[in-house]
Motif scaffolding. Structure first.
Motif, PDB file in Angstrom:
ATOM      1  N   THR A   9       0.834  -1.205   0.000  1.00  0.00           N
ATOM      2  CA  THR A   9       0.000   0.000   0.000  1.00  0.00           C
ATOM      3  C   THR A   9       0.864   1.248   0.000  1.00  0.00           C
ATOM      4  N   ILE A  29      -2.272  -1.563  -7.585  1.00  0.00           N
ATOM      5  CA  ILE A  29      -3.189  -0.979  -6.601  1.00  0.00           C
ATOM      6  C   ILE A  29      -4.401  -1.880  -6.417  1.00  0.00           C
ATOM      7  N   GLN A  33      -5.529  -3.657  -2.921  1.00  0.00           N
ATOM      8  CA  GLN A  33      -6.866  -3.503  -2.371  1.00  0.00           C
ATOM      9  C   GLN A  33      -7.539  -4.860  -2.186  1.00  0.00           C
ATOM     10  N   SER A  34      -7.329  -5.759  -3.122  1.00  0.00           N
ATOM     11  CA  SER A  34      -7.892  -7.102  -3.014  1.00  0.00           C
ATOM     12  C   SER A  34      -7.286  -7.847  -1.835  1.00  0.00           C
ATOM     13  N   LEU A  36      -5.984  -6.552   0.851  1.00  0.00           N
ATOM     14  CA  LEU A  36      -6.491  -5.967   2.088  1.00  0.00           C
ATOM     15  C   LEU A  36      -7.923  -6.422   2.361  1.00  0.00           C
ATOM     16  N   GLY A  37      -8.719  -6.549   1.319  1.00  0.00           N
ATOM     17  CA  GLY A  37     -10.080  -7.047   1.486  1.00  0.00           C
ATOM     18  C   GLY A  37     -10.105  -8.467   2.014  1.00  0.00           C
TER      19      GLY A  37
END
Length: 60
Positions: A9, A29, A33-34, A36-37
């Protein structure tokens, strides 16, 4: 796992600040994000299944 996602990140944030815009950065990015999800989902599930959670106390 969480540290790795955090580092990615930071790296993508730096690229964004420096104006590095291309498809590779956008894909990176999206992957961060994936990740972190997924991490948030796993953490939420672990909290739910924690032996001291309300759900587990109710089941006992």
């Amino acid at each position: 796992m969480q540290g790795l996602a955090g580092a990615a990140t930071i790296a993508t944030g730096v690229m964004g600040l420096l104006g590095t815009k291309n498809e590779d950065v956008e894909r990176a990015i999206l992957k961060v994000q994936s990740a972190l999800g997924i991490l948030n989902g796993v953490q939420s599930l672990a909290n739910t299944l924690n032996k001291d959670s309300i759900l587990m106390l109710k089941l006992k």
